[in-house]
Design an enzyme around this catalytic site. Sequence first.
Site, mmCIF file in Angstrom:
data_model
loop_
_atom_site.group_PDB
_atom_site.id
_atom_site.type_symbol
_atom_site.label_atom_id
_atom_site.label_comp_id
_atom_site.label_asym_id
_atom_site.label_seq_id
_atom_site.Cartn_x
_atom_site.Cartn_y
_atom_site.Cartn_z
ATOM 1 N N CYS A 79 0.827 -1.206 0.000
ATOM 2 C CA CYS A 79 0.000 0.000 0.000
ATOM 3 C C CYS A 79 0.866 1.263 0.000
ATOM 4 O O CYS A 79 1.448 1.603 -1.011
ATOM 5 C CB CYS A 79 -0.982 -0.036 1.175
ATOM 6 S SG CYS A 79 -2.325 1.160 0.994
ATOM 7 N N HIS A 168 -3.919 -4.874 0.529
ATOM 8 C CA HIS A 168 -3.411 -5.358 1.821
ATOM 9 C C HIS A 168 -3.520 -6.889 1.875
ATOM 10 O O HIS A 168 -4.591 -7.427 2.144
ATOM 11 C CB HIS A 168 -4.207 -4.745 2.975
ATOM 12 C CG HIS A 168 -3.880 -3.312 3.224
ATOM 13 N ND1 HIS A 168 -2.866 -2.919 4.058
ATOM 14 C CD2 HIS A 168 -4.428 -2.177 2.733
ATOM 15 C CE1 HIS A 168 -2.788 -1.596 4.078
ATOM 16 N NE2 HIS A 168 -3.737 -1.117 3.281
ATOM 17 N N GLU A 170 -2.392 -8.800 4.121
ATOM 18 C CA GLU A 170 -2.396 -9.283 5.505
ATOM 19 C C GLU A 170 -3.777 -9.372 6.118
ATOM 20 O O GLU A 170 -3.956 -10.008 7.164
ATOM 21 C CB GLU A 170 -1.504 -8.378 6.379
ATOM 22 C CG GLU A 170 -2.039 -6.979 6.650
ATOM 23 C CD GLU A 170 -1.721 -5.950 5.568
ATOM 24 O OE1 GLU A 170 -1.826 -4.750 5.871
ATOM 25 O OE2 GLU A 170 -1.382 -6.343 4.430
ATOM 26 N N SER A 222 0.428 -14.331 38.480
ATOM 27 C CA SER A 222 -0.991 -13.985 38.617
ATOM 28 C C SER A 222 -1.910 -15.160 38.310
ATOM 29 O O SER A 222 -3.109 -15.070 38.497
ATOM 30 C CB SER A 222 -1.325 -12.853 37.641
ATOM 31 O OG SER A 222 -1.183 -13.310 36.306
ATOM 32 N N GLY A 223 -1.334 -16.249 37.800
ATOM 33 C CA GLY A 223 -2.173 -17.348 37.333
ATOM 34 C C GLY A 223 -2.604 -17.160 35.897
ATOM 35 O O GLY A 223 -3.249 -18.020 35.306
ATOM 36 N N GLY A 224 -2.242 -16.013 35.309
ATOM 37 C CA GLY A 224 -2.584 -15.738 33.914
ATOM 38 C C GLY A 224 -1.643 -16.443 32.953
ATOM 39 O O GLY A 224 -0.590 -16.969 33.340
ATOM 40 N N VAL A 225 -2.009 -16.427 31.687
ATOM 41 C CA VAL A 225 -1.250 -17.130 30.644
ATOM 42 C C VAL A 225 0.173 -16.590 30.533
ATOM 43 O O VAL A 225 1.151 -17.347 30.556
ATOM 44 C CB VAL A 225 -1.967 -16.993 29.277
ATOM 45 C CG1 VAL A 225 -1.156 -17.675 28.177
ATOM 46 C CG2 VAL A 225 -3.363 -17.579 29.337
ATOM 47 N N ASP A 226 0.317 -15.262 30.412
ATOM 48 C CA ASP A 226 1.626 -14.680 30.120
ATOM 49 C C ASP A 226 2.635 -14.927 31.234
ATOM 50 O O ASP A 226 3.756 -15.376 30.986
ATOM 51 C CB ASP A 226 1.501 -13.166 29.866
ATOM 52 C CG ASP A 226 0.545 -12.845 28.730
ATOM 53 O OD1 ASP A 226 0.339 -13.718 27.866
ATOM 54 O OD2 ASP A 226 -0.005 -11.733 28.700
ATOM 55 N N SER A 227 2.244 -14.638 32.476
ATOM 56 C CA SER A 227 3.201 -14.804 33.576
ATOM 57 C C SER A 227 3.547 -16.276 33.790
ATOM 58 O O SER A 227 4.692 -16.616 34.091
ATOM 59 C CB SER A 227 2.673 -14.176 34.872
ATOM 60 O OG SER A 227 1.539 -14.848 35.360
#
Length: 510
Positions: A79, A168, A170, A222-227
């Site tokens: 583009c 585009h 993508e 934290s129990g979250g995915v990332d950490s």
Amino acid sequence: MTEKILILDFGSQYTQLIARAVREANVFCEIVPFHKKIEYDASLKGVILSGSPFSVNDTNAPIVEINEIHQKLPVLGICYGAQLTAKQFGGRVANSSKREYGRALMHKQKKDTLLNDVEELSQVWMSHADTILELPSGFDVLATTETIPYAAFKKNVDTYPLYCLQFHPEVYHSVEGKKILKNFLVNICGCSQDWTPAHFISDTVEQLKKQIGTRKVIMALSGGVDSTVAATLIHKAIGNNLSGIFVDNGVLRKNEFEQVLETYNKIGLNVKGVDARKIFYEEFKGKTDPEAKRKVIGKLFIDVFQEEAKKIEGIELLGQGTIYPDVIESVSVHGPSVTIKSHHNVGGLPEKMHLELVEPLRFLFKDEVRRIGTELGIPDDMLQRHPFPGPGLAIRILGEVTEEKVRLLQEADHVYIQGLKDKNLYKTVWQAGAILLPVKSVGVMGDERTYEFTVALRAVTSVDGMTADWAHLPYNFLADISNEIINNVKGINRVVYDISSKPPATIEWE
């Protein structure tokens, strides 16, 4: 050495989508602002020029010397990148009388590697206000659409290829766009497509060993995915030299503290659970403003974390689950200023503790983090958890937070979330939760009159949380959940369902 594609960002809203498409082809890529100096090394296989909200004829239009790049590497201009190429090489680009936007059908004009196996009349997506009126000499047209004579073109060169697309590839609406990008990555840049979860894990563990050595790392979990994924990677590199701290701030979901600690124990992480509920409840007294509640949680969390950190000798590094969208340098549309999002995983800790950061996920998108987690053997129920706000149930209890209100909301939320899982609806929504309203109403249970709280149920569908639509859950499911909450959670006698979308509403109520 990991092969890499560089994406030069000119401020397009679609730049992250280009990166995701490249990653899906198992090729590593980085997004950098257009004005950042390119470091040419053996790992760099090609460069992609993004779109932009600018016109190439604007006085403050972002510019790079494309000829200089393509003397060293294959280049794909998308583009704005295509229009800038045309202009820099001597073509004519002008503002179109009407914005060229939406679906179009691509007519192939010439056989070329870039369009290998792409169907004739393949649907593509246009979104630009400039038009290329004349191609520079030495360029060939590869494809047109009904209204655009130069939908795809390339420079005739004996050195490195220079390709351009005015659409585009993508975005979802360009049906074979990812095939075109893959042709560029594999057949033109020669990428070997070896950037897989297993490859990422082995590379990252080696890098972590070098960065950390024999030093100790502390991490707030934290129990979250990332950490969780970040901690597991660090643990693979340094074992019990990683100390995790998981704080119960009193506004977690029902049984979450115990369940998360149990999971961490199963996957072998060295994590200490700290029950700090009473301290938090004490500080919540009299606080009704959402921002005041957030500040309580942020400040107390740092205090508790630091107190625990003091008990561990020799800590030099702080682990964080920062992911790529948090650290991408994005180009401001008002000029070439660069904004970098601050790390929000553990707000304030790096500044307070003056520790060197360890961020093994800083180049990954959320879906990639989940794939890495699966490869690491982290249980699916932890990896597929819905996003949960940092302040937890404190911002799902409107008004003052008390221990009794937390108990009520935990029970109602548990019934709701478990119901979604039991009816196979949990994975169909992006995020769901219950909100305790500061409203009491009259009800009748048996022969008794009640005067109790109201709970609102919220469920949304989304791709990235930036926009969201309310989830159209089945009426019979909502009716069953309403009955179950009212019959089993003493203190709640009314259930409503939130059908607001974002925008104008937000996903959370506070």
